[in-house]
Design a protein around this motif. Structure first.
Motif: not given
Ligand SMILES: Cc1cc2nc3c(=O)[nH]c(=O)nc-3n(C[C@H](O)[C@H](O)[C@H](O)COP(=O)(O)O)c2cc1C
Length: 199
Positions: A55-70
Protein backbone atom coordinates in the motif's frame (compact mmCIF):
# COMPACT_ATOMS: atom_id res chain seq x y z
CA UNK A 1 -9.75 22.43 3.00
CA UNK A 2 -12.29 20.04 1.44
CA UNK A 3 -11.70 16.33 1.99
CA UNK A 4 -12.77 14.21 -0.95
CA UNK A 5 -12.62 10.45 -1.48
CA UNK A 6 -12.12 9.43 -5.10
CA UNK A 7 -12.68 5.77 -5.99
CA UNK A 8 -11.65 4.26 -9.31
CA UNK A 9 -13.44 0.99 -10.03
CA UNK A 10 -13.16 -1.53 -12.86
CA UNK A 11 -15.37 0.29 -15.38
CA UNK A 12 -13.76 1.69 -18.49
CA UNK A 13 -12.59 5.29 -18.15
CA UNK A 14 -10.02 5.35 -15.34
CA UNK A 15 -8.70 8.50 -17.05
CA UNK A 16 -11.71 10.38 -15.63
CA UNK A 17 -10.64 9.48 -12.09
CA UNK A 18 -7.03 10.50 -12.71
CA UNK A 19 -8.03 13.83 -14.19
CA UNK A 20 -10.43 14.52 -11.31
CA UNK A 21 -7.72 13.88 -8.70
CA UNK A 22 -5.39 16.23 -10.58
CA UNK A 23 -7.97 19.03 -10.50
CA UNK A 24 -8.93 18.46 -6.86
CA UNK A 25 -5.30 18.66 -5.76
CA UNK A 26 -4.91 21.84 -7.83
CA UNK A 27 -7.90 23.24 -5.93
CA UNK A 28 -6.14 22.54 -2.62
CA UNK A 29 -8.44 19.64 -1.63
CA UNK A 30 -7.23 16.73 0.44
CA UNK A 31 -7.86 13.54 -1.56
CA UNK A 32 -8.04 9.90 -0.51
CA UNK A 33 -7.66 7.78 -3.64
CA UNK A 34 -9.09 4.25 -3.54
CA UNK A 35 -8.99 1.64 -6.28
CA UNK A 36 -10.75 -1.69 -6.40
CA UNK A 37 -8.73 -4.67 -7.63
CA UNK A 38 -10.47 -4.46 -11.00
CA UNK A 39 -9.94 -0.70 -10.94
CA UNK A 40 -6.18 -1.27 -10.73
CA UNK A 41 -6.31 -3.80 -13.57
CA UNK A 42 -8.36 -1.64 -15.92
CA UNK A 43 -6.19 1.37 -15.06
CA UNK A 44 -3.11 -0.61 -16.11
CA UNK A 45 -4.80 -1.82 -19.30
CA UNK A 46 -6.10 1.59 -20.33
CA UNK A 47 -3.27 3.89 -19.24
CA UNK A 48 -0.20 1.67 -18.77
CA UNK A 49 0.13 2.81 -15.13
CA UNK A 50 1.37 -0.01 -12.92
CA UNK A 51 0.46 0.92 -9.34
CA UNK A 52 1.61 -2.29 -7.71
CA UNK A 53 3.40 -3.39 -4.54
CA UNK A 54 2.57 -2.67 -0.91
CA UNK A 55 0.00 0.00 0.00
CA UNK A 56 2.76 2.46 0.90
CA UNK A 57 4.66 1.71 -2.34
CA UNK A 58 1.46 2.33 -4.30
CA UNK A 59 0.82 5.54 -2.38
CA UNK A 60 4.30 6.76 -3.34
CA UNK A 61 3.73 5.88 -7.02
CA UNK A 62 0.47 7.83 -6.92
CA UNK A 63 2.07 10.82 -5.23
CA UNK A 64 4.84 10.78 -7.84
CA UNK A 65 2.26 10.65 -10.62
CA UNK A 66 0.38 13.63 -9.16
CA UNK A 67 3.51 15.75 -8.66
CA UNK A 68 4.43 14.71 -5.11
CA UNK A 69 1.40 16.17 -3.33
CA UNK A 70 1.19 15.33 0.36
CA UNK A 71 -2.53 16.11 0.24
CA UNK A 72 -2.98 12.76 -1.51
CA UNK A 73 -3.68 9.66 0.61
CA UNK A 74 -4.27 6.12 -0.49
CA UNK A 75 -5.79 3.14 1.29
CA UNK A 76 -5.99 -0.44 0.17
CA UNK A 77 -9.41 -1.59 -1.05
CA UNK A 78 -9.41 -4.32 1.62
CA UNK A 79 -8.48 -1.94 4.45
CA UNK A 80 -11.72 -1.64 6.38
CA UNK A 81 -9.74 0.00 9.22
CA UNK A 82 -9.00 3.07 7.06
CA UNK A 83 -10.42 6.39 8.38
CA UNK A 84 -12.86 6.70 5.45
CA UNK A 85 -14.53 3.45 6.56
CA UNK A 86 -15.93 5.21 9.62
CA UNK A 87 -18.77 7.69 9.90
CA UNK A 88 -16.77 9.56 12.54
CA UNK A 89 -14.28 10.72 9.92
CA UNK A 90 -16.52 10.90 6.87
CA UNK A 91 -15.14 13.13 4.11
CA UNK A 92 -17.00 16.13 2.67
CA UNK A 93 -17.78 14.16 -0.47
CA UNK A 94 -17.04 10.95 -2.32
CA UNK A 95 -16.86 10.40 -6.07
CA UNK A 96 -16.82 6.93 -7.63
CA UNK A 97 -15.37 7.53 -11.08
CA UNK A 98 -15.67 5.50 -13.20
CA UNK A 99 -18.30 3.45 -11.36
CA UNK A 100 -18.75 -0.14 -12.53
CA UNK A 101 -22.16 -1.75 -12.52
CA UNK A 102 -20.80 -4.26 -10.01
CA UNK A 103 -19.84 -1.55 -7.51
CA UNK A 104 -23.09 0.35 -8.16
CA UNK A 105 -25.07 -2.83 -7.45
CA UNK A 106 -23.17 -3.59 -4.27
CA UNK A 107 -23.54 -0.02 -2.97
CA UNK A 108 -27.25 -0.16 -3.80
CA UNK A 109 -27.52 -3.40 -1.83
CA UNK A 110 -25.59 -1.95 1.14
CA UNK A 111 -23.04 -4.75 0.99
CA UNK A 112 -19.89 -2.84 2.05
CA UNK A 113 -17.53 -5.72 1.30
CA UNK A 114 -14.56 -3.54 0.35
CA UNK A 115 -13.40 -0.02 1.28
CA UNK A 116 -15.00 1.61 -1.78
CA UNK A 117 -18.41 0.11 -1.01
CA UNK A 118 -18.08 0.82 2.72
CA UNK A 119 -16.98 4.45 2.20
CA UNK A 120 -19.93 5.00 -0.16
CA UNK A 121 -22.25 3.45 2.43
CA UNK A 122 -20.81 5.84 5.03
CA UNK A 123 -21.30 8.83 2.71
CA UNK A 124 -24.97 7.91 2.28
CA UNK A 125 -25.64 7.26 5.96
CA UNK A 126 -23.86 10.45 7.03
CA UNK A 127 -25.68 12.42 4.31
CA UNK A 128 -22.44 13.49 2.60
CA UNK A 129 -22.34 14.07 -1.11
CA UNK A 130 -21.90 10.84 -3.07
CA UNK A 131 -21.38 11.21 -6.80
CA UNK A 132 -21.43 8.07 -8.95
CA UNK A 133 -20.13 8.26 -12.51
CA UNK A 134 -21.46 5.06 -14.14
CA UNK A 135 -19.97 3.76 -17.38
CA UNK A 136 -21.69 0.95 -19.19
CA UNK A 137 -23.53 0.66 -22.47
CA UNK A 138 -26.21 -0.43 -22.96
CA UNK A 139 -27.72 -0.54 -19.45
CA UNK A 140 -29.85 -3.52 -18.53
CA UNK A 141 -32.90 -3.14 -16.25
CA UNK A 142 -30.87 -4.26 -13.21
CA UNK A 143 -28.35 -1.46 -13.80
CA UNK A 144 -31.15 1.07 -14.22
CA UNK A 145 -33.00 -0.08 -11.11
CA UNK A 146 -29.81 0.05 -9.04
CA UNK A 147 -29.00 3.56 -10.27
CA UNK A 148 -32.55 4.73 -9.50
CA UNK A 149 -32.35 3.18 -6.04
CA UNK A 150 -29.04 4.96 -5.42
CA UNK A 151 -30.44 8.25 -6.65
CA UNK A 152 -33.41 7.89 -4.30
CA UNK A 153 -31.00 7.16 -1.44
CA UNK A 154 -29.30 10.51 -2.07
CA UNK A 155 -26.48 9.73 -4.50
CA UNK A 156 -25.92 11.96 -7.51
CA UNK A 157 -25.83 9.92 -10.70
CA UNK A 158 -23.57 11.75 -13.11
CA UNK A 159 -22.96 9.47 -16.08
CA UNK A 160 -19.80 9.62 -18.16
CA UNK A 161 -21.71 11.20 -21.07
CA UNK A 162 -19.77 14.09 -22.54
CA UNK A 163 -21.69 16.76 -24.44
CA UNK A 164 -20.62 17.97 -27.86
CA UNK A 165 -21.98 21.52 -27.85
CA UNK A 166 -18.60 22.87 -26.67
CA UNK A 167 -17.10 21.42 -29.89
CA UNK A 168 -14.47 19.11 -28.41
CA UNK A 169 -11.34 18.57 -30.52
CA UNK A 170 -9.48 16.01 -28.42
CA UNK A 171 -10.08 13.16 -26.01
CA UNK A 172 -8.88 15.49 -23.25
CA UNK A 173 -11.72 17.89 -24.11
CA UNK A 174 -14.24 15.05 -23.72
CA UNK A 175 -12.71 13.93 -20.43
CA UNK A 176 -12.61 17.50 -19.12
CA UNK A 177 -16.30 17.95 -19.88
CA UNK A 178 -17.23 15.07 -17.56
CA UNK A 179 -14.69 16.07 -14.90
CA UNK A 180 -15.96 19.67 -15.08
CA UNK A 181 -19.48 18.41 -14.39
CA UNK A 182 -18.22 16.55 -11.33
CA UNK A 183 -16.43 19.70 -10.08
CA UNK A 184 -19.65 21.69 -10.62
CA UNK A 185 -21.47 19.18 -8.42
CA UNK A 186 -18.77 19.54 -5.77
CA UNK A 187 -19.06 23.35 -6.09
CA UNK A 188 -15.39 23.64 -6.97
CA UNK A 189 -14.53 26.38 -9.45
CA UNK A 190 -12.88 25.32 -12.71
CA UNK A 191 -12.39 26.34 -16.30
CA UNK A 192 -12.36 22.90 -17.89
CA UNK A 193 -15.00 23.75 -20.46
CA UNK A 194 -16.66 26.80 -21.86
CA UNK A 195 -20.15 27.23 -20.45
CA UNK A 196 -23.19 27.57 -22.65
CA UNK A 197 -23.60 31.22 -23.56
CA UNK A 198 -19.97 32.11 -22.76
CA UNK A 199 -17.44 33.20 -25.34
C1 LIG B 1 -11.04 -3.66 -19.93
C2 LIG B 1 -12.29 -3.79 -19.11
C3 LIG B 1 -13.28 -2.83 -19.23
C4 LIG B 1 -14.44 -2.91 -18.46
N1 LIG B 1 -15.40 -1.94 -18.60
C5 LIG B 1 -16.50 -1.98 -17.82
C6 LIG B 1 -17.45 -0.91 -17.89
O1 LIG B 1 -17.32 0.04 -18.66
N2 LIG B 1 -18.49 -0.94 -17.04
C7 LIG B 1 -18.67 -1.96 -16.11
O2 LIG B 1 -19.63 -1.91 -15.36
N3 LIG B 1 -17.79 -2.99 -16.05
C8 LIG B 1 -16.71 -3.01 -16.87
N4 LIG B 1 -15.79 -4.04 -16.79
C9 LIG B 1 -16.05 -5.16 -15.87
C10 LIG B 1 -15.66 -4.86 -14.43
O3 LIG B 1 -14.27 -4.58 -14.35
C11 LIG B 1 -16.01 -6.07 -13.56
O4 LIG B 1 -17.41 -6.23 -13.48
C12 LIG B 1 -15.42 -5.98 -12.17
O5 LIG B 1 -15.79 -7.13 -11.43
C13 LIG B 1 -15.88 -4.75 -11.42
O6 LIG B 1 -15.30 -4.78 -10.16
P1 LIG B 1 -15.33 -3.55 -9.17
O7 LIG B 1 -16.71 -3.03 -9.19
O8 LIG B 1 -14.94 -4.11 -7.85
O9 LIG B 1 -14.32 -2.57 -9.64
C14 LIG B 1 -14.63 -3.98 -17.56
C15 LIG B 1 -13.62 -4.95 -17.45
C16 LIG B 1 -12.47 -4.86 -18.21
C17 LIG B 1 -11.42 -5.92 -18.07
Amino acid sequence: MKQIVVAITGASGSIYGLRLVEELLKSQCRVALLLTRSGLEVLRYETGLEWEGSTSARKQLMRDYFGGSHRLDHYDADDLFAPVASGSSAPDAMVVVPCSMGTAGRIAAGIGSNLVERAADVALKERRELILVPRESPFNPIHLENLLKLSRAGAHILPAMPGFYHRPKTIDDLVDFVVGKILDSLQIKHSLFQRWGEG
